[in-house]
Design a protein around this motif. Structure first.
Motif, mmCIF file in Angstrom:
data_model
loop_
_atom_site.group_PDB
_atom_site.id
_atom_site.type_symbol
_atom_site.label_atom_id
_atom_site.label_comp_id
_atom_site.label_asym_id
_atom_site.label_seq_id
_atom_site.Cartn_x
_atom_site.Cartn_y
_atom_site.Cartn_z
ATOM 1 N N ILE A 51 0.835 -1.209 0.000
ATOM 2 C CA ILE A 51 0.000 0.000 0.000
ATOM 3 C C ILE A 51 0.866 1.254 0.000
ATOM 4 C CG2 ILE A 51 -1.587 1.366 1.419
ATOM 5 C CD1 ILE A 51 -2.977 -1.231 2.110
ATOM 6 N N ALA A 52 1.929 1.252 0.818
ATOM 7 C CA ALA A 52 2.811 2.424 0.882
ATOM 8 C C ALA A 52 3.439 2.679 -0.482
ATOM 9 C CB ALA A 52 3.890 2.213 1.936
ATOM 10 N N MET A 53 3.980 1.622 -1.111
ATOM 11 C CA MET A 53 4.609 1.774 -2.425
ATOM 12 C C MET A 53 3.570 2.236 -3.445
ATOM 13 S SD MET A 53 7.807 1.028 -2.370
ATOM 14 C CE MET A 53 8.266 0.527 -4.019
ATOM 15 N N GLY A 54 2.377 1.641 -3.346
ATOM 16 C CA GLY A 54 1.305 1.978 -4.285
ATOM 17 C C GLY A 54 0.947 3.447 -4.214
ATOM 18 N N SER A 55 0.769 3.975 -2.987
ATOM 19 C CA SER A 55 0.337 5.374 -2.899
ATOM 20 C C SER A 55 1.473 6.307 -3.302
ATOM 21 C CB SER A 55 -0.169 5.710 -1.494
ATOM 22 O OG SER A 55 0.704 5.210 -0.540
ATOM 23 N N TRP A 56 2.724 5.888 -3.009
ATOM 24 C CA TRP A 56 3.862 6.698 -3.450
ATOM 25 C C TRP A 56 3.890 6.750 -4.978
ATOM 26 C CZ3 TRP A 56 8.338 4.999 -6.140
ATOM 27 C CH2 TRP A 56 9.320 5.980 -6.293
ATOM 28 N N GLY A 57 3.698 5.579 -5.606
ATOM 29 C CA GLY A 57 3.700 5.498 -7.068
ATOM 30 C C GLY A 57 2.584 6.346 -7.660
ATOM 31 N N TRP A 58 1.430 6.275 -7.033
ATOM 32 C CA TRP A 58 0.260 7.038 -7.496
ATOM 33 C C TRP A 58 0.567 8.527 -7.495
ATOM 34 C CZ3 TRP A 58 -4.526 5.608 -9.299
ATOM 35 C CH2 TRP A 58 -5.511 6.576 -9.293
ATOM 36 N N GLU A 59 1.096 9.017 -6.362
ATOM 37 C CA GLU A 59 1.470 10.430 -6.225
ATOM 38 C C GLU A 59 2.470 10.814 -7.318
ATOM 39 O OE1 GLU A 59 1.200 13.165 -3.846
ATOM 40 O OE2 GLU A 59 -0.768 12.197 -3.729
ATOM 41 N N THR A 60 3.503 9.959 -7.487
ATOM 42 C CA THR A 60 4.555 10.267 -8.448
ATOM 43 C C THR A 60 3.970 10.376 -9.850
ATOM 44 O OG1 THR A 60 5.914 8.869 -7.072
ATOM 45 C CG2 THR A 60 6.888 9.614 -9.130
ATOM 46 N N LEU A 61 3.090 9.427 -10.190
ATOM 47 C CA LEU A 61 2.512 9.449 -11.532
ATOM 48 C C LEU A 61 1.668 10.708 -11.743
ATOM 49 C CD1 LEU A 61 1.488 5.750 -12.186
ATOM 50 C CD2 LEU A 61 3.313 7.073 -13.236
ATOM 51 N N TRP A 62 0.874 11.078 -10.724
ATOM 52 C CA TRP A 62 0.040 12.265 -10.859
ATOM 53 C C TRP A 62 0.894 13.505 -11.070
ATOM 54 C CZ3 TRP A 62 -4.603 13.340 -12.249
ATOM 55 C CH2 TRP A 62 -5.639 12.440 -12.016
ATOM 56 N N ASN A 63 2.066 13.539 -10.465
ATOM 57 C CA ASN A 63 2.879 14.749 -10.525
ATOM 58 C C ASN A 63 3.938 14.724 -11.612
ATOM 59 O OD1 ASN A 63 1.593 16.218 -8.520
ATOM 60 N ND2 ASN A 63 2.575 14.986 -6.947
ATOM 61 N N THR A 64 3.914 13.681 -12.460
ATOM 62 C CA THR A 64 4.860 13.640 -13.558
ATOM 63 C C THR A 64 4.602 14.835 -14.472
ATOM 64 O OG1 THR A 64 4.802 11.262 -13.452
ATOM 65 C CG2 THR A 64 5.755 12.197 -15.427
ATOM 66 N N ASN A 65 5.666 15.509 -14.868
ATOM 67 C CA ASN A 65 5.555 16.652 -15.777
ATOM 68 C C ASN A 65 4.817 17.839 -15.186
ATOM 69 O OD1 ASN A 65 6.946 16.605 -18.124
ATOM 70 N ND2 ASN A 65 5.591 15.104 -19.068
ATOM 71 N N VAL A 66 4.638 17.892 -13.876
ATOM 72 C CA VAL A 66 4.084 19.085 -13.240
ATOM 73 C C VAL A 66 5.274 19.854 -12.663
ATOM 74 C CG1 VAL A 66 2.628 19.980 -11.406
ATOM 75 C CG2 VAL A 66 1.904 17.997 -12.711
ATOM 76 N N HIS A 67 5.427 21.116 -13.112
ATOM 77 C CA HIS A 67 6.652 21.835 -12.736
ATOM 78 C C HIS A 67 6.363 23.029 -11.847
ATOM 79 C CE1 HIS A 67 8.735 19.348 -15.593
ATOM 80 N NE2 HIS A 67 7.882 19.700 -16.534
ATOM 81 N N GLN A 68 5.351 22.904 -10.980
ATOM 82 C CA GLN A 68 5.010 24.002 -10.084
ATOM 83 C C GLN A 68 6.239 24.377 -9.258
ATOM 84 O OE1 GLN A 68 1.611 23.095 -7.738
ATOM 85 N NE2 GLN A 68 1.040 25.234 -7.506
ATOM 86 N N GLY A 69 6.532 25.681 -9.165
ATOM 87 C CA GLY A 69 7.682 26.118 -8.392
ATOM 88 C C GLY A 69 8.969 26.181 -9.214
ATOM 89 N N TYR A 70 8.912 25.771 -10.479
ATOM 90 C CA TYR A 70 10.108 25.768 -11.323
ATOM 91 C C TYR A 70 10.685 27.186 -11.440
ATOM 92 C CZ TYR A 70 12.833 25.200 -15.650
ATOM 93 O OH TYR A 70 13.831 25.200 -16.580
ATOM 94 N N GLN A 71 11.938 27.343 -11.086
ATOM 95 C CA GLN A 71 12.542 28.675 -11.057
ATOM 96 C C GLN A 71 13.977 28.602 -11.568
ATOM 97 O OE1 GLN A 71 13.162 30.360 -7.145
ATOM 98 N NE2 GLN A 71 12.652 32.402 -7.890
ATOM 99 N N PRO A 72 14.140 28.582 -12.889
ATOM 100 C CA PRO A 72 15.494 28.472 -13.429
ATOM 101 C C PRO A 72 16.261 29.785 -13.243
ATOM 102 C CG PRO A 72 13.932 28.828 -15.204
ATOM 103 C CD PRO A 72 13.134 28.726 -13.944
ATOM 104 N N VAL A 73 17.593 29.711 -13.266
ATOM 105 C CA VAL A 73 18.411 30.921 -13.210
ATOM 106 C C VAL A 73 18.432 31.528 -14.610
ATOM 107 C CG1 VAL A 73 20.729 31.813 -12.817
ATOM 108 C CG2 VAL A 73 19.820 29.987 -11.366
ATOM 109 N N GLN A 74 18.158 32.843 -14.696
ATOM 110 C CA GLN A 74 18.091 33.495 -15.994
ATOM 111 C C GLN A 74 19.448 34.127 -16.332
ATOM 112 O OE1 GLN A 74 15.616 33.124 -17.896
ATOM 113 N NE2 GLN A 74 13.870 32.598 -16.587
ATOM 114 N N PRO A 75 19.725 34.299 -17.635
ATOM 115 C CA PRO A 75 21.035 34.820 -18.047
ATOM 116 C C PRO A 75 21.314 36.255 -17.583
ATOM 117 C CG PRO A 75 19.564 34.566 -19.927
ATOM 118 C CD PRO A 75 18.919 33.886 -18.782
ATOM 119 N N ILE A 76 20.253 37.061 -17.390
ATOM 120 C CA ILE A 76 20.455 38.404 -16.831
ATOM 121 C C ILE A 76 19.667 38.474 -15.537
ATOM 122 C CG2 ILE A 76 20.080 40.886 -17.152
ATOM 123 C CD1 ILE A 76 20.301 40.545 -20.084
#
Ligand code: HEC
Ligand code: HEC
Ligand code: HEC
Ligand code: HEC
Ligand code: HEC
Ligand code: HEC
Length: 426
Positions: A228-253
């Motif tokens: 169950i623990a692995m299952g719910s972890w996997g479920w969470e991971t799959l739901w959040n695949t390709n979700v980039h909330q909070g993504y903050q790259p360093v900009q050139p300037i």
């Protein structure tokens, strides 16, 4: 018994009555204004920093205005909070410090009537939100949020109960077996003695592990919990695949929205005019920066990056396009190609503020992705947001078509927008 329940009934009725009176007199004490006018003013002036039901840059105004009922103070605060703070008003100082002295805009252009309308709107909307919550809780929420926490907790509860039942049954089976052994004249003591001799030979730790492994029910329990623990972890991971909330790259300037859009209050439109006119908001060309930076901070290393990128020589003040090497801004928000999103449709037609989707950009030194940009996010907002169709040519044409259909007249695809360029073209 009957008389007791009667007393209870009467008691609760009188409590309700008293509560009703109290509430009635409270709402009488509140200033009354025009909620519709207030809504427009609120959306135009306040939504950059406030939501009614959620904390943003400033407090969630629904609960705040339920707590704070001194309307005179509120009007003063909204019109000119800086004056209250300067006059060391204790309430103003308390809230100012609670929000790390972020400071709210001064709205001296709003009249007392305007502010009363805003306050009325906020209180009424908050009441509505709470009523809606009380009315329609479970089904839609569950459908929108995938497996709810309730289900997970329920499962865990069931497993724990099952484990206890198994333990109890184990005991019962054990004592039954012992009775059986006795009946067969096999000495239980013998068996115990033999076991003791055996365990003495191996060390205590091995015995412990062996005992656990022997307990099939415990092993089963551990395996099930692990799954169950692995299952719910996997479920969470799959739901959040390709979700980039909070993504903050360093900009050139080291360009800062906090400085330009926040402190200097340059309108978003000045640099991202596309957002009002087209699908893309677009990143401004460096020539826009040069409107100021030809003369501002000319010594700064960061500004020299702009000059280099344009092939501009600050000494001769001449451009040499052969020397230009464009800045590679790192793109932050990125929908997959399969989804069509149009800025002008939301900003211009829908009247939605940039901050509702991009967060308080004017306070960000470096921009990060504020919203998840998932399909669920798009759809939840579409379900909640009311469309303002008044004075909108598109909705007028739809209504006109609707009237024609009702009268049994012919309606072509063209009438419904089938010849608008944007419907067929990116
Ligand atoms: C630039 C951001 C910003 C805008 C725009 C803004 N506020 Fe605020 N507001 C804040 C912050 C931050 C606080 C918390 C106190 C502080 O830091 O000064 C606050 C506090 C408040 C409070 C709490 C006062 C108290 O003592 O309980 C009210 C009410 C309020 N705002 C109403 C409004 C209304 C109405 C508008 C629109 C006319 C508005 N605000 C626009 C940032 C803003
Ligand atoms: C002086 C010009 C300027 C102003 C004014 C400005 N921006 Fe920007 N914006 C930029 C530049 C340059 C970038 C690219 C670098 C970066 O990400 O910081 C950018 C990037 C962004 C991004 C991230 C784009 C991506 O890569 O996905 C968002 C969102 C954004 N701006 C929103 C806003 C909003 C909202 C406002 C108004 C509150 C605003 N901007 C005002 C110049 C400006
Ligand atoms: C409306 C005028 C204006 C525009 C347009 C503008 N800036 Fe600025 N910018 C300023 C001012 C003024 C400062 C300096 C504030 C100060 O004194 O620290 C500044 C500061 C900066 C700094 C910090 C420099 C340092 O070393 O402290 C950077 C980097 C910068 N701007 C980049 C940009 C970029 C990139 C653009 C175009 C997307 C841009 N600016 C557009 C007015 C502008
Ligand atoms: C309804 C939500 C929403 C609103 C309102 C909104 N944006 Fe966006 N914005 C997005 C999404 C979604 C993307 C990603 C688009 C993509 O990848 O195709 C985006 C991307 C951007 C980008 C990256 C470059 C581009 O053109 O795609 C910038 C810059 C930007 N927005 C600025 C703004 C500004 C400025 C405003 C206000 C005038 C604004 N946005 C209002 C949702 C929104
Ligand atoms: C903050 C709320 C909000 C978010 C988030 C949002 N939208 Fe919208 N969207 C609206 C509103 C409001 C309208 C209706 C505008 C109008 O026509 O008045 C709309 C309209 C649209 C339409 C046009 C529908 C039609 O009938 O023609 C499309 C397409 C669309 N949105 C796509 C998206 C996508 C894709 C996303 C997510 C990436 C998204 N929206 C996120 C509020 C939102
Ligand atoms: C009903 C759908 C539809 C509408 C509405 C529509 N187009 Fe087109 N358009 C197309 C299709 C399909 C093609 C490709 C035809 C082909 O390749 O022969 C096209 C091709 C084009 C081309 C040629 C592109 C090229 O690569 O040669 C242009 C330019 C164009 N459209 C502009 C417009 C403009 C401007 C409008 C609005 C006034 C518009 N279209 C409205 C469907 C539409």
């Amino acid at each position: 018994m009957r008389s007791f329940s009667l007393i209870l009934k009467q008691f609760s009725r009188s409590v309700l009555l008293i509560a009703g009176f109290a509430f009635g007199s409270l709402s009488v004490a509140h200033a009354q204004g025009d909620a519709a006018k207030g809504e427009a003013l609120f959306k135009a002036n306040c939504t950059a920093c406030h939501k009614i039901d959620q904390e943003m840059t400033g407090p969630a105004l629904g609960p705040q205005l339920t707590e704070e009922t001194d309307d005179k103070y509120l009007v003063q605060w909204i019109q000119n909070n800086q004056a209250l703070i300067a006059a060391k008003n204790p309430k103003a100082l308390a809230i100012y410090n609670k929000y790390q002295q972020k400071g709210m805009t001064v709205f001296s252009s709003l009249s007392e009537g305007d502010v009363t309308n805003i306050i009325t709107y906020i209180r009424e909307d908050w009441k509505k939100i709470q009523e809606d919550k009380a009315k329609a809780p479970a089904p839609s929420a569950a459908a929108e949020s995938g497996p709810s926490e309730m289900v997970v907790f329920g499962l865990i509860g069931i497993i724990i109960i099952a484990f206890i039942v198994i333990l109890v049954l184990n005991r019962v089976v054990g004592s039954l077996e012992r009775v059986l052994l006795k009946n067969k004249d096999l000495l239980v003591e013998d068996a115990l003695a033999a076991e003791a001799a055996g365990t003495a030979a191996i060390d205590a730790r091995k015995a412990f592990i062996a005992k656990i492994l022997k307990n099939k029910k415990l092993v089963f329990f551990i395996l099930v919990s692990g799954t169950i623990a692995m299952g719910s972890w996997g479920w969470e991971t799959l739901w959040n695949t390709n979700v980039h909330q909070g993504y903050q790259p360093v900009q050139p300037i080291k360009y800062s929205h906090e400085l330009h859009a926040g402190v200097m209050k340059i309108d978003c439109q000045y640099c991202h005019s596309g957002a009002y006119k087209s699908k893309n908001a677009s990143i401004p060309s460096l020539n826009v920066c040069m409107n100021c930076h030809k003369v501002v901070k000319t010594e700064s290393e960061e500004i020299h990056k702009i000059y280099d990128a344009l092939g501009y020589d600050p000494k001769t003040q001449k451009y040499d396009s052969t020397m230009a090497k464009p800045i590679q801004w790192v793109r932050i928000h990125n929908l997959p190609d399969l989804a069509y999103f149009n800025h002008s449709q939301h900003v211009k037609v829908g009247g939605i503020k940039c901050q509702q989707c991009h967060g308080p950009v004017q306070t960000m030194k470096e921009v990060y992705q504020y919203s998840p940009l998932t399909m669920k996010w798009c759809i939840q907002c579409h379900k909640r947001t009311e469309v303002n169709g008044k004075g909108n040519a598109y909705y007028d044409s739809i209504l006109a078509a609707h009237d024609k259909i009702k009268k049994g007249e012919k309606v072509t695809a063209a009438v419904l927008g089938g010849i608008e360029c944007g419907k067929c073209h990116y």
